[in-house]
Design a protein around this motif. Structure first.
Motif, short mmCIF file in Angstrom:
data_model
loop_
_atom_site.label_atom_id
_atom_site.label_comp_id
_atom_site.label_asym_id
_atom_site.label_seq_id
_atom_site.Cartn_x
_atom_site.Cartn_y
_atom_site.Cartn_z
N GLN A 32 -3.67 2.77 33.76
CA GLN A 32 -3.57 3.53 35.00
C GLN A 32 -2.13 3.49 35.53
N GLN A 33 -1.45 2.38 35.35
CA GLN A 33 -0.04 2.30 35.75
C GLN A 33 0.79 3.32 34.97
N ARG A 34 0.46 3.48 33.72
CA ARG A 34 1.18 4.45 32.90
C ARG A 34 0.91 5.87 33.38
N MET A 35 -0.33 6.15 33.79
CA MET A 35 -0.65 7.48 34.33
C MET A 35 0.08 7.68 35.66
N ASN A 36 0.21 6.64 36.46
CA ASN A 36 0.96 6.76 37.71
C ASN A 36 2.42 7.12 37.43
N GLN A 37 2.99 6.54 36.39
CA GLN A 37 4.35 6.89 35.98
C GLN A 37 4.41 8.34 35.51
N SER A 61 -0.14 16.79 44.22
CA SER A 61 -1.47 16.60 44.80
C SER A 61 -2.37 17.80 44.52
N PHE A 62 -1.81 18.98 44.59
CA PHE A 62 -2.56 20.21 44.27
C PHE A 62 -3.08 20.16 42.84
N VAL A 63 -2.21 19.82 41.90
CA VAL A 63 -2.60 19.77 40.48
C VAL A 63 -3.67 18.70 40.27
N LEU A 64 -3.45 17.52 40.84
CA LEU A 64 -4.44 16.45 40.68
C LEU A 64 -5.79 16.88 41.26
N GLY A 65 -5.77 17.56 42.39
CA GLY A 65 -7.01 18.05 42.99
C GLY A 65 -7.72 19.05 42.09
N ARG A 66 -6.96 19.96 41.50
CA ARG A 66 -7.55 20.95 40.59
C ARG A 66 -8.13 20.26 39.35
N TRP A 67 -7.42 19.26 38.82
CA TRP A 67 -7.93 18.52 37.67
C TRP A 67 -9.22 17.79 38.03
N HIS A 68 -9.25 17.16 39.21
CA HIS A 68 -10.45 16.44 39.65
C HIS A 68 -11.64 17.38 39.77
N ARG A 69 -11.44 18.53 40.42
CA ARG A 69 -12.54 19.49 40.57
C ARG A 69 -13.07 19.93 39.21
N TYR A 70 -12.15 20.16 38.29
CA TYR A 70 -12.54 20.59 36.94
C TYR A 70 -13.40 19.52 36.27
N VAL A 77 -8.60 11.57 31.24
CA VAL A 77 -7.51 10.59 31.17
C VAL A 77 -6.49 10.92 32.25
N LEU A 78 -6.17 12.20 32.41
CA LEU A 78 -5.18 12.62 33.41
C LEU A 78 -5.55 12.17 34.82
N ILE A 79 -6.83 12.22 35.16
CA ILE A 79 -7.23 11.84 36.51
C ILE A 79 -7.57 10.35 36.61
N GLY A 80 -7.53 9.65 35.50
CA GLY A 80 -7.81 8.22 35.50
C GLY A 80 -9.28 7.87 35.38
N ALA A 132 -5.37 -1.90 17.67
CA ALA A 132 -5.71 -3.29 17.97
C ALA A 132 -6.80 -3.40 19.03
N SER A 133 -6.96 -2.36 19.86
CA SER A 133 -7.93 -2.41 20.95
C SER A 133 -8.27 -1.00 21.40
N LYS A 134 -9.31 -0.91 22.22
CA LYS A 134 -9.65 0.39 22.80
C LYS A 134 -8.52 0.86 23.72
N ALA A 135 -7.89 -0.08 24.41
CA ALA A 135 -6.76 0.27 25.28
C ALA A 135 -5.66 0.95 24.47
N GLN A 136 -5.44 0.48 23.25
CA GLN A 136 -4.41 1.08 22.40
C GLN A 136 -4.80 2.50 22.00
N MET A 137 -6.10 2.75 21.87
CA MET A 137 -6.56 4.11 21.57
C MET A 137 -6.26 5.03 22.76
N PHE A 138 -6.53 4.55 23.96
CA PHE A 138 -6.21 5.34 25.15
C PHE A 138 -4.71 5.56 25.27
N GLU A 139 -3.93 4.55 24.90
CA GLU A 139 -2.47 4.73 24.91
C GLU A 139 -2.06 5.84 23.95
N GLY A 140 -2.76 5.96 22.83
CA GLY A 140 -2.49 7.05 21.90
C GLY A 140 -2.75 8.40 22.53
#
Length: 191
Positions: free
Chosen positions: A119-124, A160-169, A105-108, A50-58
């Motif tokens: 983004q709320q869903r990624m926070n969860q 925080s370590f994992v998020l940092g590694r993902w961001h650097r990547y 997507v993982l890092i937002g 229905a939307s691009k947001a729904q694609m990201f939800e997928g």
């Protein structure tokens, strides 16, 4: 795409979106650009989402199913709490390395200017990762390998370590592998 079964079409759309996310300096990701990549009309995309947001939800659904399925396998296979935590962290870094588009997507990063609920869903998602690490660390504490009082702080630090590694990547254009030197760093964080 006309002769493709409906479930397969949705998967093709998500795969194309993930592939586009692997090129952060490329064309802005719009439904028009995605339709061009797939050589279909935008209307064809909207028959499945229905939307691009729904694609990201997928994409988020795929991430959640994959990651939490693997965490469950680790918990079933590995009885040692510190080893569980180590294996979860290693898996998260490998998942990103294997799925560069998903890392955005993982890092937002890919969700900027998209629906706020994504983004709320990624926070969860991060909260659920932290909960899995807390469970592993509590097991380690019960085994006398960690201190119960440190579980929450350590789990937060590990996320925080994992998020940092993902961001650097992602910010390195997928050049700095998230798992590089990670075994040593994880050992330092867990001991």
């Amino acid at each position: 795409m006309a002769s493709t079964p409906p479930g397969q079409r949705k998967l093709q759309i998500l795969q194309a979106l993930a592939a586009m996310l692997e090129h952060p300096k490329g064309e802005k990701i719009t439904t028009a650009a995605l339709a061009r990549k797939l050589e279909v009309s935008e209307a064809a995309l909207y028959r499945h989402f229905a939307s691009k947001a729904q694609m990201f939800e997928g994409l988020i659904d795929f991430i959640e199913q994959s990651v939490f399925g693997l965490i469950n396998q680790i918990a079933e296979r590995q009885q040692d709490g510190l080893a569980q935590a180590r294996d979860i962290l290693t898996m998260l870094l490998r998942f990103a390395a294997s799925n560069p588009g998903m890392t955005r997507v993982l890092i937002g990063d890919a969700l900027v200017n998209e629906d706020e609920r994504l983004q709320q869903r990624m926070n969860q998602f991060y909260d659920r990762i932290e909960l899995a690490l807390k469970q592993a660390l509590r097991l380690a504490a019960a085994e006398g390998q960690a201190h119960e009082a440190d579980v929450a702080a350590r789990a937060d630090m590990l996320v925080s370590f994992v998020l940092g590694r993902w961001h650097r990547y992602a910010k390195s254009g997928f050049q700095l592998a998230p798992g590089a030197e990670a075994a040593v760093q994880i050992a330092l964080l867990l001991h």
